[in-house]
Design a protein around this motif. Structure first.
Motif, PDB file in Angstrom:
ATOM      1  N   LYS A   1       0.828  -1.201   0.000  1.00  0.00           N
ATOM      2  CA  LYS A   1       0.000   0.000   0.000  1.00  0.00           C
ATOM      3  C   LYS A   1       0.866   1.256   0.000  1.00  0.00           C
ATOM      4  O   LYS A   1       0.603   2.200  -0.760  1.00  0.00           O
ATOM      5  N   ILE A   2       1.891   1.279   0.834  1.00  0.00           N
ATOM      6  CA  ILE A   2       2.755   2.452   0.913  1.00  0.00           C
ATOM      7  C   ILE A   2       3.512   2.656  -0.388  1.00  0.00           C
ATOM      8  O   ILE A   2       3.649   3.778  -0.885  1.00  0.00           O
ATOM      9  N   GLU A   3       3.991   1.557  -0.982  1.00  0.00           N
ATOM     10  CA  GLU A   3       4.674   1.662  -2.268  1.00  0.00           C
ATOM     11  C   GLU A   3       3.734   2.229  -3.328  1.00  0.00           C
ATOM     12  O   GLU A   3       4.131   3.056  -4.162  1.00  0.00           O
ATOM     13  N   TYR A   4       2.488   1.787  -3.290  1.00  0.00           N
ATOM     14  CA  TYR A   4       1.502   2.292  -4.244  1.00  0.00           C
ATOM     15  C   TYR A   4       1.287   3.796  -4.056  1.00  0.00           C
ATOM     16  O   TYR A   4       1.259   4.557  -5.030  1.00  0.00           O
ATOM     17  N   LEU A   5       1.132   4.228  -2.803  1.00  0.00           N
ATOM     18  CA  LEU A   5       0.918   5.651  -2.538  1.00  0.00           C
ATOM     19  C   LEU A   5       2.132   6.478  -2.938  1.00  0.00           C
ATOM     20  O   LEU A   5       1.991   7.609  -3.419  1.00  0.00           O
ATOM     21  N   GLN A   6       3.329   5.925  -2.751  1.00  0.00           N
ATOM     22  CA  GLN A   6       4.542   6.631  -3.152  1.00  0.00           C
ATOM     23  C   GLN A   6       4.527   6.930  -4.646  1.00  0.00           C
ATOM     24  O   GLN A   6       4.926   8.011  -5.091  1.00  0.00           O
ATOM     25  N   ASN A   7       4.046   5.954  -5.407  1.00  0.00           N
ATOM     26  CA  ASN A   7       4.019   6.124  -6.858  1.00  0.00           C
ATOM     27  C   ASN A   7       2.825   6.950  -7.324  1.00  0.00           C
ATOM     28  O   ASN A   7       2.887   7.581  -8.379  1.00  0.00           O
ATOM     29  N   ALA A   8       1.744   6.917  -6.552  1.00  0.00           N
ATOM     30  CA  ALA A   8       0.520   7.602  -6.982  1.00  0.00           C
ATOM     31  C   ALA A   8       0.591   9.105  -6.773  1.00  0.00           C
ATOM     32  O   ALA A   8      -0.023   9.871  -7.529  1.00  0.00           O
ATOM     33  N   TYR A   9       1.319   9.552  -5.747  1.00  0.00           N
ATOM     34  CA  TYR A   9       1.398  10.976  -5.438  1.00  0.00           C
ATOM     35  C   TYR A   9       2.783  11.526  -5.784  1.00  0.00           C
ATOM     36  O   TYR A   9       3.790  10.819  -5.635  1.00  0.00           O
ATOM     37  N   PRO A  10       2.842  12.773  -6.204  1.00  0.00           N
ATOM     38  CA  PRO A  10       4.144  13.381  -6.517  1.00  0.00           C
ATOM     39  C   PRO A  10       5.045  13.395  -5.286  1.00  0.00           C
ATOM     40  O   PRO A  10       4.560  13.381  -4.154  1.00  0.00           O
ATOM     41  N   PRO A  11       6.366  13.400  -5.493  1.00  0.00           N
ATOM     42  CA  PRO A  11       7.288  13.432  -4.351  1.00  0.00           C
ATOM     43  C   PRO A  11       6.991  14.592  -3.414  1.00  0.00           C
ATOM     44  O   PRO A  11       6.760  15.720  -3.855  1.00  0.00           O
ATOM     45  N   GLY A  12       6.949  14.267  -2.130  1.00  0.00           N
ATOM     46  CA  GLY A  12       6.726  15.302  -1.122  1.00  0.00           C
ATOM     47  C   GLY A  12       5.273  15.603  -0.814  1.00  0.00           C
ATOM     48  O   GLY A  12       4.965  16.271   0.171  1.00  0.00           O
ATOM     49  N   GLN A  13       4.362  15.128  -1.649  1.00  0.00           N
ATOM     50  CA  GLN A  13       2.943  15.437  -1.417  1.00  0.00           C
ATOM     51  C   GLN A  13       2.336  14.427  -0.469  1.00  0.00           C
ATOM     52  O   GLN A  13       2.395  13.224  -0.700  1.00  0.00           O
ATOM     53  N   GLY A  14       1.754  14.922   0.617  1.00  0.00           N
ATOM     54  CA  GLY A  14       1.086  14.054   1.568  1.00  0.00           C
ATOM     55  C   GLY A  14      -0.422  14.167   1.465  1.00  0.00           C
ATOM     56  O   GLY A  14      -0.963  14.888   0.614  1.00  0.00           O
ATOM     57  N   TYR A  15      -1.106  13.455   2.340  1.00  0.00           N
ATOM     58  CA  TYR A  15      -2.563  13.504   2.353  1.00  0.00           C
ATOM     59  C   TYR A  15      -3.048  14.892   2.762  1.00  0.00           C
ATOM     60  O   TYR A  15      -2.475  15.534   3.646  1.00  0.00           O
ATOM     61  N   GLY A  16      -4.129  15.321   2.133  1.00  0.00           N
ATOM     62  CA  GLY A  16      -4.772  16.582   2.488  1.00  0.00           C
ATOM     63  C   GLY A  16      -6.267  16.398   2.590  1.00  0.00           C
ATOM     64  O   GLY A  16      -6.792  15.287   2.432  1.00  0.00           O
ATOM     65  N   LEU A  17      -6.963  17.483   2.810  1.00  0.00           N
ATOM     66  CA  LEU A  17      -8.421  17.393   2.964  1.00  0.00           C
ATOM     67  C   LEU A  17      -9.106  16.938   1.690  1.00  0.00           C
ATOM     68  O   LEU A  17     -10.236  16.425   1.732  1.00  0.00           O
ATOM     69  N   SER A  18      -8.453  17.105   0.543  1.00  0.00           N
ATOM     70  CA  SER A  18      -9.064  16.644  -0.707  1.00  0.00           C
ATOM     71  C   SER A  18      -9.171  15.125  -0.745  1.00  0.00           C
ATOM     72  O   SER A  18      -9.918  14.571  -1.554  1.00  0.00           O
ATOM     73  N   GLN A  19      -8.409  14.440   0.123  1.00  0.00           N
ATOM     74  CA  GLN A  19      -8.520  12.978   0.212  1.00  0.00           C
ATOM     75  C   GLN A  19      -9.615  12.531   1.178  1.00  0.00           C
ATOM     76  O   GLN A  19      -9.840  11.339   1.344  1.00  0.00           O
ATOM     77  N   ILE A  20     -10.280  13.467   1.842  1.00  0.00           N
ATOM     78  CA  ILE A  20     -11.379  13.141   2.757  1.00  0.00           C
ATOM     79  C   ILE A  20     -12.701  13.300   2.013  1.00  0.00           C
ATOM     80  O   ILE A  20     -12.989  14.365   1.433  1.00  0.00           O
ATOM     81  N   TRP A  21     -13.513  12.245   2.032  1.00  0.00           N
ATOM     82  CA  TRP A  21     -14.823  12.300   1.381  1.00  0.00           C
ATOM     83  C   TRP A  21     -15.715  13.293   2.101  1.00  0.00           C
ATOM     84  O   TRP A  21     -15.882  13.231   3.326  1.00  0.00           O
ATOM     85  N   ASP A  22     -16.302  14.217   1.346  1.00  0.00           N
ATOM     86  CA  ASP A  22     -17.136  15.255   1.949  1.00  0.00           C
ATOM     87  C   ASP A  22     -18.623  14.969   1.801  1.00  0.00           C
ATOM     88  O   ASP A  22     -19.463  15.828   2.057  1.00  0.00           O
ATOM     89  N   GLY A  23     -18.968  13.742   1.389  1.00  0.00           N
ATOM     90  CA  GLY A  23     -20.373  13.385   1.259  1.00  0.00           C
ATOM     91  C   GLY A  23     -21.116  14.152   0.193  1.00  0.00           C
ATOM     92  O   GLY A  23     -22.354  14.237   0.251  1.00  0.00           O
ATOM     93  N   GLY A  24     -20.358  14.696  -0.774  1.00  0.00           N
ATOM     94  CA  GLY A  24     -21.015  15.513  -1.783  1.00  0.00           C
ATOM     95  C   GLY A  24     -21.664  16.738  -1.191  1.00  0.00           C
ATOM     96  O   GLY A  24     -22.571  17.315  -1.788  1.00  0.00           O
ATOM     97  N   LYS A  25     -21.203  17.118  -0.002  1.00  0.00           N
ATOM     98  CA  LYS A  25     -21.732  18.266   0.750  1.00  0.00           C
ATOM     99  C   LYS A  25     -23.170  18.073   1.220  1.00  0.00           C
ATOM    100  O   LYS A  25     -23.782  19.004   1.740  1.00  0.00           O
TER     101      LYS A  25
END
Length: 853
Positions: free
Chosen positions: A508-532
């Motif tokens: 999973k961590i290897e996948y996330l390393q490849n999926a996100y640009p170097p240095g980019q961590g999780y942010g609020l955009s990764q939290i589901w907002d329920g479509g508001k």
């Protein structure tokens, strides 16, 4: 034949007697004479000299009811509604079942019904009782399921399975209908008891409560005498009439049931479904049984997630519930349920069909999982499962190793569609973990903290949730414990699951390393907002020892920990705790489930940590797992993954040293319109500026300011409080205007890895209480009632509690004890208030854990 069960019971008692003697000997073997040590090792045959006397005594204690009232055989008691009125019969549906609902099913429902007597329907009453308990944490072989409406379809079949009658099954005289009825005898015994009218109940009401979890609980005895043994039982325990440990039925209630029993316990036939409901049933059964492979795979996926739901048509009759079942018969024919233990078990040879079966029982809160069916839902199912462009060339088999792994079974369905389906009703899915195949389970629930908040990754913002190739690649590491793994021991199970979890974490961590640009961590955009708009986007879980509650929104004080669930986690938890859990399974099955859930909890917490400042992650993790017996492996599990991906700072700007608190605030603001109603009692103390603009009703504002002072109570003193207390604030005495709050006690632990938590695993100095508006919990431990004018005095007296003496003084003034002559009136008010405030979600509360304060 009536003596056969007596002989078996006596033999069982003989073995129990031997074991008890041996246990005593074992505990004090250093001080006992040698002749008793020899007895300890003696074979069962050496005890047979006791058998003759014991059996003679047992027979002497039994009454020959067959001689008195004729042979016992199940009866057809159905009578037409016209005859009910014409002959002056008491109506079961309109007069008897309501009494059972208010006075009996508060204990007698679901798997934990004492002696297996489920009184939520006539079917359960006619089925009767069974002395074999469903819950057995030491079972080495799987028990035969005995699910009402599933595992037997008529009373003779239940008799073959060991259930014995509580209604008269002898001759049809008035004397037999009453004296040969176990139900009548239990109610009659209560009326002869001089039940206390004040104070705590004496010890005579607690003796035999083997399942007590603390000094104030009062669990109904597990002794289950049949009609032949009941007279002797009643002489031994005159205080154990029904309702056990509560005031007797009123004169009118008792007379109604007595008259009905004397008439032969007649029952009206089930009423036909209204035509509009029949049309809806036909429409949905057509949908679930469509012919193409794509539609059939969709139906299988929906069934495996909705099989425990109480489905209702909210556009027609929201009070009528159905269960989605597999039947050997096609729509339009009577349903013939396939009694599989798990929803993914092989349905057998021949065709089968998904059917909607009427759930014609009283709804109890501890198992109530409402799920609305309507045109919008139908369109949503089509949008998620049928409109996407994918093919299902071959339907998956029901081979156990495949069917227990949804990532293999449903690999053809886009994971994005599966995840969105789960998120659409995340409250329903998470509540299934709590209200699913069990009614209680302290071992299963010991895996979670008493209070935590849940968020979900966004199905579009988190690529893990919709990458079909990655999920297929690692699907073997996502399997839940299979049946052949249930016999492995604790140490082997933990190590085996650790290896799988560790391997998946690395992938999973290897996948996330490849999926996100170097240095980019999780942010609020990764939290589901329920479509508001979807208020299931944030959830609160409260654990109350061996039960739990899930509510929408962030409720209570800032909790010790939080979970962030992604698709693989949400799916695995469902298949572990709901679809794959067998309440009749072995101790090994329960152990495997509990152990595996350890790793799912840790993964959920790890996801949460990735949203926090990097330097705060390890201190929090170490705080959560203080004193664990596997520190090195747990440290490695988290440390390696934090080191690989967790070195990245989150894409969230933090402004305080308390990242956990700040994250929860930012995440809740991120939800926008999907936020549930703000918890103005607990959040307003933490965030007064947010509450200042709410402009609460002056009366509600005054009440909640007062209760905010109760939520300040912390530490060891909370030991005197029950887990769940319902508090009624009387305004004018009406269901509409009186106010309801729940005081929830949250116990703190060094960690939640212990299989059976003990007092040594507690951190009592960190215990807290939350006062919450509305109802929390299906098992209230106590009721309190106070007038609005007494509010400040009540809070002052509550805050002054420094031990049991002052707590007892508070109860004396405001509490509703079991001995209170008005107990049932109070219980009826709380139930009516629940129905008034939550008509869809309300069910009958369970009072079996009501404390003897």
């Amino acid at each position: 034949m009536q003596y056969f069960s007596i002989v078996l019971e006596c033999l069982k008692n003989l073995r129990v007697l031997k074991n008890k003697v041996i246990n005593v000997i074992s505990m004090g073997s250093r001080s006992i004479p040698l002749r008793w040590k020899v007895l300890q090792e003696a074979p069962m045959s050496n005890y047979l000299f006791l058998l003759t006397a014991l059996l003679a005594g047992c027979v002497a204690l039994a009454t020959n009811y067959e001689t008195l009232y004729g042979p016992s055989a199940p009866k057809d008691r159905i009578i037409s509604p016209d005859n009910v009125a014409a002959a002056g019969y008491v109506s079961f549906d309109k007069q008897v079942q309501p009494i059972l609902n208010q006075r009996c099913i508060v204990c007698h429902s679901c798997y934990d019904a004492p002696c297996g007597l489920d009184l939520t329907s006539y079917e359960g009453l006619d089925r009767g009782a069974n002395a074999v308990p469903v819950y057995n944490g030491a079972r080495f072989t799987t028990s035969n399921p005995a699910r009402l409406g599933i595992d037997a379809q008529n009373t003779p079949a239940w008799r073959e399975m060991g259930f014995y009658p509580v209604l008269n099954e002898g001759v049809g005289t008035r004397a037999a209908h009453l004296n040969n009825s176990l139900l009548y005898k239990t109610l009659l015994l209560k009326r002869s008891d001089k039940f206390p009218t004040s104070g705590r109940l004496p010890d005579a009401y607690a003796v035999g409560s083997e399942l007590r979890t603390d000094k104030d609980s009062l669990t109904q005895p597990s002794q289950c005498p049949n009609i032949e043994r009941y007279d002797h039982f009643a002489r031994q325990h005159p205080q154990w009439g029904m309702p056990f440990g509560f005031p007797a039925l009123s004169e009118g209630e008792f007379k109604t049931i007595e008259t009905w029993l004397a008439q032969g316990a007649p029952v009206e036939p089930a009423a036909a479904l209204p035509q509009p409901v029949q049309q809806e049933v036909a429409k949905w059964e057509t949908f679930f049984n469509s012919a193409s492979n794509k539609e059939r795979l969709m139906a299988r996926y929906l069934y495996e997630h909705l099989f425990l739901g109480h489905l209702f048509f909210d556009q027609i009759d929201p009070g009528m519930y159905f269960m989605l079942v597999r039947s050997r018969t096609a729509p339009g024919q009577p349903i013939d349920v396939i009694p599989s233990v798990r929803p993914y078990d092989d349905p057998g040879a021949g065709p089968f069909y998904y059917r909607l079966q009427r759930h014609d029982r009283t709804i109890v809160d501890k198992t109530h999982l409402p799920y609305a069916l309507n045109d919008q839902r139908l369109a949503r199912f089509r949008e998620l499962f049928l409109e996407p462009d994918y093919e299902v060339n071959i339907l998956p088999s029901y081979e156990s190793q495949l069917s227990a792994n949804p990532f293999k079974t449903f690999v053809a369905i886009p994971p994005r569609s599966r995840y969105q389906f789960l998120l659409d009703d995340a409250h329903f899915i998470i509540a299934g973990f709590i209200k699913g195949p069990v009614c209680r389970g302290s071992i299963a629930l010991s895996v979670i903290d008493d209070h935590f908040w849940v968020l979900f990754t966004d199905p579009d913002g988190d690529p893990l949730g919709h990458d079909a190739k990655f999920l297929e690649k690692i699907s073997d590491d996502l399997r839940i414990p299979s049946e052949r793994e249930e016999s492995i021991g604790l140490l082997k199970a933990w190590d085996a699951y650790y290896d799988v979890a560790h391997r998946y974490f690395l992938n999973k961590i290897e996948y996330l390393q490849n999926a996100y640009p170097p240095g980019q961590g999780y942010g609020l955009s990764q939290i589901w907002d329920g479509g508001k708009v979807n208020r299931s986007a944030a959830l609160t879980v409260y654990r109350h020892y061996d039960s739990a509650t899930v509510v929408q929104g962030f409720v209570g004080e800032i909790p010790k920990t939080g979970w962030v669930l992604d698709y693989p986690l949400l799916e695995r938890i469902h298949y572990l705790l709901v679809a794959g859990f067998n309440v009749y399974g072995t101790a090994g099955h329960q152990l495997a489930t509990r152990t595996y859930m350890d790793f799912l909890r840790m993964e959920s917490e790890f996801n949460f940590l990735l949203f926090l400042p990097r330097d705060q992650r390890f201190p929090l993790y170490r705080h959560w797992y203080r004193g664990t017996n596997k520190p090195e492996k747990l440290e490695r599990l988290i440390a390696e993954n934090v080191r690989k991906y967790g070195t990245r700072e989150p894409a969230i700007r933090y402004e305080s040293a308390d990242g956990k608190k700040e994250f929860f605030v930012k995440a809740y603001q991120h939800l926008g319109g999907a936020r549930s109603s703000l918890d103005t009692i607990n959040w307003c103390r933490e965030f007064p500026m947010q509450c200042a603009a709410l402009k609460l009703d002056p009366r509600a504002d005054a009440v909640e300011k007062a209760f905010r002072r109760l939520s300040d109570i912390k530490g060891e003193i909370t030991d005197v409080f029950p887990n769940v207390t319902f508090m009624r604030v009387i305004v004018d005495g009406s269901v509409q205007n009186d106010l309801i709050y729940t005081l929830v006690r949250n116990k703190s632990y060094f960690n939640t890895t212990a299989l059976v938590p003990t007092e040594t695993s507690r951190v009592k100095s960190e215990d807290t209480v939350d006062v919450v508006r509305g109802f929390i919990g299906a098992y209230p431990n106590f009721f309190m009632e106070l007038h609005l004018s007494d509010l400040q005095a009540f809070v002052d007296q509550y805050r002054a509690i420094d031990g049991y003496e002052r707590y007892d003084a508070l109860i004396e003034k405001y509490g509703v004890r079991r001995s209170n002559p008005q107990f049932w009136q109070s219980a009826d008010w709380f139930q009516a208030k629940y129905r008034h405030d939550n008509p869809i979600y309300a069910g009958v509360f369970d009072l079996s854990r009501y404390q003897n304060r």
